[in-house]
Design a protein around this motif. Structure first.
Motif, PDB file in Angstrom:
ATOM      1  N   GLY A   1      -1.328   4.848   8.538  1.00  0.00           N
ATOM      2  CA  GLY A   1      -1.250   3.734   9.484  1.00  0.00           C
ATOM      3  C   GLY A   1      -0.005   2.919   9.210  1.00  0.00           C
ATOM      4  O   GLY A   1       0.316   2.627   8.061  1.00  0.00           O
ATOM      5  N   TYR A   2       0.705   2.591  10.278  1.00  0.00           N
ATOM      6  CA  TYR A   2       1.992   1.898  10.163  1.00  0.00           C
ATOM      7  C   TYR A   2       1.937   0.695  11.088  1.00  0.00           C
ATOM      8  O   TYR A   2       1.867   0.846  12.301  1.00  0.00           O
ATOM      9  CB  TYR A   2       3.105   2.870  10.569  1.00  0.00           C
ATOM     10  CG  TYR A   2       4.519   2.328  10.546  1.00  0.00           C
ATOM     11  CD1 TYR A   2       5.429   2.754   9.586  1.00  0.00           C
ATOM     12  CD2 TYR A   2       4.966   1.422  11.512  1.00  0.00           C
ATOM     13  CE1 TYR A   2       6.751   2.295   9.574  1.00  0.00           C
ATOM     14  CE2 TYR A   2       6.274   0.954  11.502  1.00  0.00           C
ATOM     15  CZ  TYR A   2       7.151   1.403  10.540  1.00  0.00           C
ATOM     16  OH  TYR A   2       8.451   0.947  10.529  1.00  0.00           O
ATOM     17  N   TYR A   3       1.910  -0.500  10.508  1.00  0.00           N
ATOM     18  CA  TYR A   3       1.787  -1.729  11.306  1.00  0.00           C
ATOM     19  C   TYR A   3       2.811  -2.741  10.806  1.00  0.00           C
ATOM     20  O   TYR A   3       2.842  -3.027   9.607  1.00  0.00           O
ATOM     21  CB  TYR A   3       0.374  -2.302  11.176  1.00  0.00           C
ATOM     22  CG  TYR A   3      -0.692  -1.307  11.565  1.00  0.00           C
ATOM     23  CD1 TYR A   3      -1.000  -1.093  12.905  1.00  0.00           C
ATOM     24  CD2 TYR A   3      -1.352  -0.549  10.601  1.00  0.00           C
ATOM     25  CE1 TYR A   3      -1.951  -0.156  13.271  1.00  0.00           C
ATOM     26  CE2 TYR A   3      -2.312   0.385  10.950  1.00  0.00           C
ATOM     27  CZ  TYR A   3      -2.607   0.580  12.295  1.00  0.00           C
ATOM     28  OH  TYR A   3      -3.548   1.517  12.651  1.00  0.00           O
TER      29      TYR A   3
ATOM     30  N   SER B   1      -4.534  -5.476   9.606  1.00  0.00           N
ATOM     31  CA  SER B   1      -4.371  -4.210  10.331  1.00  0.00           C
ATOM     32  C   SER B   1      -5.406  -3.208   9.816  1.00  0.00           C
ATOM     33  O   SER B   1      -5.906  -3.339   8.697  1.00  0.00           O
ATOM     34  CB  SER B   1      -2.947  -3.694  10.133  1.00  0.00           C
ATOM     35  OG  SER B   1      -2.550  -3.813   8.779  1.00  0.00           O
TER      36      SER B   1
ATOM     37  N   VAL C   1       3.091   3.196   4.689  1.00  0.00           N
ATOM     38  CA  VAL C   1       1.948   2.572   5.374  1.00  0.00           C
ATOM     39  C   VAL C   1       2.047   1.043   5.337  1.00  0.00           C
ATOM     40  O   VAL C   1       1.177   0.359   4.790  1.00  0.00           O
ATOM     41  CB  VAL C   1       0.593   3.033   4.762  1.00  0.00           C
ATOM     42  CG1 VAL C   1       0.283   4.447   5.198  1.00  0.00           C
ATOM     43  CG2 VAL C   1       0.587   2.944   3.249  1.00  0.00           C
TER      44      VAL C   1
ATOM     45  N   GLN D   1       1.495  -2.681   6.236  1.00  0.00           N
ATOM     46  CA  GLN D   1       0.297  -3.296   6.819  1.00  0.00           C
ATOM     47  C   GLN D   1       0.512  -4.785   7.045  1.00  0.00           C
ATOM     48  O   GLN D   1       1.402  -5.397   6.458  1.00  0.00           O
ATOM     49  CB  GLN D   1      -0.907  -3.111   5.875  1.00  0.00           C
ATOM     50  CG  GLN D   1      -1.245  -1.661   5.570  1.00  0.00           C
ATOM     51  CD  GLN D   1      -1.747  -0.888   6.783  1.00  0.00           C
ATOM     52  OE1 GLN D   1      -2.531  -1.403   7.569  1.00  0.00           O
ATOM     53  NE2 GLN D   1      -1.282   0.345   6.938  1.00  0.00           N
TER      54      GLN D   1
ATOM     55  N   PHE E   1       0.827  -1.213   0.000  1.00  0.00           N
ATOM     56  CA  PHE E   1       0.000   0.000   0.000  1.00  0.00           C
ATOM     57  C   PHE E   1       0.862   1.264   0.000  1.00  0.00           C
ATOM     58  O   PHE E   1       0.343   2.368   0.029  1.00  0.00           O
ATOM     59  CB  PHE E   1      -0.931   0.005   1.216  1.00  0.00           C
ATOM     60  CG  PHE E   1      -1.812  -1.207   1.279  1.00  0.00           C
ATOM     61  CD1 PHE E   1      -2.953  -1.305   0.477  1.00  0.00           C
ATOM     62  CD2 PHE E   1      -1.488  -2.267   2.110  1.00  0.00           C
ATOM     63  CE1 PHE E   1      -3.756  -2.436   0.519  1.00  0.00           C
ATOM     64  CE2 PHE E   1      -2.286  -3.406   2.159  1.00  0.00           C
ATOM     65  CZ  PHE E   1      -3.415  -3.493   1.355  1.00  0.00           C
TER      66      PHE E   1
ATOM     67  N   TYR F   1      -6.212  -0.703   8.043  1.00  0.00           N
ATOM     68  CA  TYR F   1      -5.809   0.224   6.991  1.00  0.00           C
ATOM     69  C   TYR F   1      -7.022   0.801   6.293  1.00  0.00           C
ATOM     70  O   TYR F   1      -7.933   0.097   5.901  1.00  0.00           O
ATOM     71  CB  TYR F   1      -4.938  -0.495   5.959  1.00  0.00           C
ATOM     72  CG  TYR F   1      -4.542   0.387   4.792  1.00  0.00           C
ATOM     73  CD1 TYR F   1      -3.700   1.478   4.994  1.00  0.00           C
ATOM     74  CD2 TYR F   1      -5.003   0.131   3.513  1.00  0.00           C
ATOM     75  CE1 TYR F   1      -3.326   2.289   3.940  1.00  0.00           C
ATOM     76  CE2 TYR F   1      -4.632   0.940   2.446  1.00  0.00           C
ATOM     77  CZ  TYR F   1      -3.795   2.018   2.658  1.00  0.00           C
ATOM     78  OH  TYR F   1      -3.428   2.815   1.616  1.00  0.00           O
ATOM     79  N   GLN F   2      -6.997   2.120   6.169  1.00  0.00           N
ATOM     80  CA  GLN F   2      -8.010   2.765   5.341  1.00  0.00           C
ATOM     81  C   GLN F   2      -7.274   3.612   4.334  1.00  0.00           C
ATOM     82  O   GLN F   2      -6.380   4.385   4.709  1.00  0.00           O
ATOM     83  CB  GLN F   2      -8.929   3.648   6.182  1.00  0.00           C
ATOM     84  CG  GLN F   2      -9.881   2.859   7.026  1.00  0.00           C
ATOM     85  CD  GLN F   2     -10.641   3.804   7.939  1.00  0.00           C
ATOM     86  OE1 GLN F   2     -10.101   4.352   8.877  1.00  0.00           O
ATOM     87  NE2 GLN F   2     -11.916   4.004   7.627  1.00  0.00           N
ATOM     88  N   TYR F   3      -7.636   3.478   3.066  1.00  0.00           N
ATOM     89  CA  TYR F   3      -6.918   4.177   2.018  1.00  0.00           C
ATOM     90  C   TYR F   3      -6.856   5.676   2.310  1.00  0.00           C
ATOM     91  O   TYR F   3      -7.867   6.294   2.640  1.00  0.00           O
ATOM     92  CB  TYR F   3      -7.564   3.940   0.653  1.00  0.00           C
ATOM     93  CG  TYR F   3      -6.802   4.614  -0.451  1.00  0.00           C
ATOM     94  CD1 TYR F   3      -5.612   4.052  -0.930  1.00  0.00           C
ATOM     95  CD2 TYR F   3      -7.220   5.823  -0.977  1.00  0.00           C
ATOM     96  CE1 TYR F   3      -4.886   4.668  -1.915  1.00  0.00           C
ATOM     97  CE2 TYR F   3      -6.499   6.462  -1.973  1.00  0.00           C
ATOM     98  CZ  TYR F   3      -5.322   5.877  -2.424  1.00  0.00           C
ATOM     99  OH  TYR F   3      -4.608   6.504  -3.402  1.00  0.00           O
TER     100      TYR F   3
ATOM    101  N   THR G   1      -6.352  -7.761   4.403  1.00  0.00           N
ATOM    102  CA  THR G   1      -5.676  -6.872   5.349  1.00  0.00           C
ATOM    103  C   THR G   1      -6.193  -7.129   6.757  1.00  0.00           C
ATOM    104  O   THR G   1      -7.401  -7.161   6.983  1.00  0.00           O
ATOM    105  CB  THR G   1      -5.915  -5.402   4.976  1.00  0.00           C
ATOM    106  OG1 THR G   1      -5.655  -5.258   3.592  1.00  0.00           O
ATOM    107  CG2 THR G   1      -4.980  -4.501   5.740  1.00  0.00           C
TER     108      THR G   1
END
Lengths: 456, 199
Positions: free
Chosen positions: A352-354, A344, A327, A329, A323, A346-348, A342
């Motif tokens: 977010g950093y996972y 974690s 970011v 994920q 992604f 994540y929303q486009y 996905t």
């Protein structure tokens, strides 16, 4: 109040108290600031009971008297670290003596009582342990544990095995005292090697001496081997597998000449998975340890790294930059084939950093860490039994990275950063209790071993 | 025959005796250069030699200067090849300043076909160690793709990532982190065949 009632209530009170203390020690504003919107902060809130457990001063005979206090101290700490009991320590020596005075222990509030006797036995020692149910005034279990002399390198681990047996007598599940945690650690020359430490923070051992960078250790399911990634060959990162008994090592043949990193054993122990970062042919590969042969699990121009498997071997979670590099994920895919989903949150466009997933040996949870607002890192767990993969945040102070599950599926070790520095820390997901295994050393990418209760 | 042998020296001696008795004739005028001329010639020759020496020295000086200039240009070209490029937090996109540095590298690499480079990607200490290894690899790969985009052979570039393992700056602040988010360049072949870019 009768005994059984107190056992129940005592546990609840103890839990409430530990939550209250934990919350009180952290400014409320910091908690609100350092959380992901929509992610519940805090403990797993299981209804856990932590009954009080007394330890009667251990005795010894036939040459075992000198060792008895040492054995008692190790077991006391192990039982405390199990987070299953409120261990009653600082008891007067007068609590010793023959027999068990149930009435006295009941008055003191003990629910369980452990007694121990160390006997000299030829070239070693024998530890006789008894578990008493104070509430019902009866001997619940007893066992004999051969332990070597304290000068033997196997002494502490033998005592840890006895501690794990006590936990199993009470809860039906063995403890995790007889385990080690492997990690990377840098020396003053800038080299990084793989080390292990016992679960109680003792017995730090360096297990590689590569004069290079070696990191990301992974235990084989039988704990006989450690795989890791190193640049010691001089070309690029390669996966090595070290036999801990023979000290023999082999390199896993690289499917591509570029970086081979982040090894993980498949649950059956017959294959090792790892990531290759190599342009359009990046992805997660497996290598058949019995017959040789490489296979591709994911592939393409994305970097899929840090594979981890559900204990039944049916699912793989991994970290991906597909992604965007800002970011990373966590994704989950069936090993039978199919698209990854996905995991974690994540929303486009929302970032977010996972990273750093680790699948619980119980199968129900996947731990990873996330960057929270203001740029701090915290340990999260996703519930795999919940359709929405509900998340819980387990830490709220400092920075917390690279979680790894204990074999009990209840404790997580991670790299903590606090005001006092870096350390190897452990959180109990049931009570939220934190403890520091190694303080003041910057350890990296820890991996908790399987149970070492089977003597090897 | 014997008589004639004795007669000739006697005749010659008689002639000499007679001659001495007469007034000596003036010596024939000298045909070589005068002393002044000789002195001038010597000065001229010294001057010519000096000029020759000067010209040789000038030529040597010029050659040395040219060599020094070339060496400077080669050293500069080498420094251009080794110049690091820096990245934004968590990113592997090439910033405009990085692209400027890389274009200078392209000119040197075109003039120096034997040169090969290792591109080493690095990350700052924040975030997961394993992910930073991947991020460093992305950063190295981004530079390789940029260079290959200028028609340079991909085989001239190897890439490696050190993730957060080899920080340049050891501080725990943005200034240190910014220095650590970088690609380094190691000349792995053709170090003695670096040519300055042709203009």
């Amino acid at each position: 109040m009768t005994g059984p009632e107190r056992r129940r209530l005592g546990g609840v009170v103890a839990l409430s108290l530990s939550i209250a203390l934990a919350v009180a020690s952290t400014p409320i504003r910091a908690q609100q600031r350092d959380s992901i919107p929509g992610v519940a902060l805090g403990l797993m809130y299981e209804t856990v009971s932590q009954p009080a457990l007394g330890i009667k001063p251990f005795t010894g005979r036939f040459g075992g008297a000198g060792v008895a206090p040492q054995v008692e101290a190790i077991i006391g700490r192990d039982l405390h670290n199990s987070d299953r009991f409120e261990v009653m320590d600082s008891l007067p020596a007068s609590m010793g003596g023959e027999g068990v005075d149930y009435e006295l222990w009941d008055r003191l509030g003990a629910v369980w009582l452990v007694t121990g006797q160390v006997e000299g036995a030829g070239d070693g020692l024998v530890l006789l342990l008894e578990l008493h149910d104070v509430v019902y005034s009866e001997l619940k279990q007893q066992g004999r544990f051969p332990i070597p002399d304290p000068s033997d390198p196997g002494f502490r681990m033998a005592v840890h095995r006895a501690s794990d047996q006590i936990v199993e007598w009470v809860t039906g599940e063995p403890g995790v005292a007889a385990t080690r945690i492997a990690f990377g650690m840098r020396d003053s020359q800038g080299n990084k090697d793989i080390y292990t430490v016992d679960s109680d923070g003792e017995n730090l051992q360096r297990i590689t001496d590569n004069h290079a960078l070696s990191l990301s250790p992974a235990w084989s399911p039988d704990a006989s081997h450690i795989a890791y990634s190193s640049d010691k060959g001089g070309t690029n990162w390669r996966i090595y597998e070290l036999n801990l008994t023979t000290q023999k090592e082999r390199m896993i043949p690289p499917p591509r000449p570029d970086a081979n990193i982040t090894p993980a054993y498949l649950p059956d122990g017959h294959a090792i998975a790892f990531a290759v970062t190599s342009g359009t042919r990046s992805g997660i590969y497996t290598y058949d340890l019995d017959n040789g042969g490489l296979a591709n699990l994911t592939g393409g121009r994305y970097y899929d790294i840090s594979p981890t498997f559900s204990p039944d071997g049916k699912w793989m979670a991994f970290n991906t930059d597909r992604f965007g590099t800002t970011v990373p994920q966590i994704m989950v895919m069936p090993m039978s084939g199919g698209d990854p989903q996905t995991l974690s949150p994540y929303q486009y466009g929302k970032g977010g950093y996972y990273t750093s997933p680790d699948w619980s040996p119980r199968g129900n949870l996947v731990a990873f860490h996330g960057r929270i607002r203001l740029g701090t890192y915290h340990i999260l767990v996703a519930d795999m039994k919940d359709a929405g993969h509900k998340l819980k945040q387990l830490t709220w102070e400092g920075n917390n990275e690279d979680p790894t599950w204990a074999p009990d599926g209840r404790h997580i070790a991670f790299v903590g950063e606090r005001r006092w520095g870096f350390g190897l820390m452990v959180v109990d997901i049931s009570t939220g209790r934190l403890r520091t295994v190694i303080a003041g050393r910057k350890v990296s990418a820890p991996a908790w071993s399987p149970s070492l209760n089977v003597q090897r | 025959m014997i008589v004639r042998r004795f007669v000739a020296p006697v005749l010659a001696a008689t002639v000499l005796v007679v001659a001495c008795k007469k007034q000596p004739p003036p010596p024939p005028a000298p045909t070589g250069p005068t002393a002044e001329e000789l002195a001038r010639m010597r000065a001229d020759s010294i001057a010519a030699a000096q000029r020759r020496a000067d010209s040789i020295a000038a030529a040597q000086r010029a050659a040395e200067e040219a060599r020094a200039a070339h060496e400077r240009a080669v050293a500069e070209a080498k420094a251009t090849l080794q110049e690091m490029v820096f990245f934004d937090y968590d990113k592997s996109d090439l910033r405009p300043d990085a692209q400027t540095v890389l274009r200078r590298k392209v000119a040197v690499l075109r003039a120096s076909p034997q040169v090969q480079l290792q591109i080493a990607g690095n990350a700052d200490e924040r975030g997961s160690e394993e992910y930073n290894l991947a991020l460093g690899n992305r950063r190295a790969e981004a530079v390789r793709q940029f260079l290959v985009g200028f028609g340079l052979a991909e085989s001239r570039f190897s890439i490696i990532s050190y993730g957060e393992e080899k920080p340049l700056a050891t501080g725990h602040d943005e200034a240190s982190w910014a220095r650590n988010r970088r690609d380094e360049f190691v000349i792995t072949a053709g170090e003695n065949a670096i040519n300055p870019p042709s203009n």
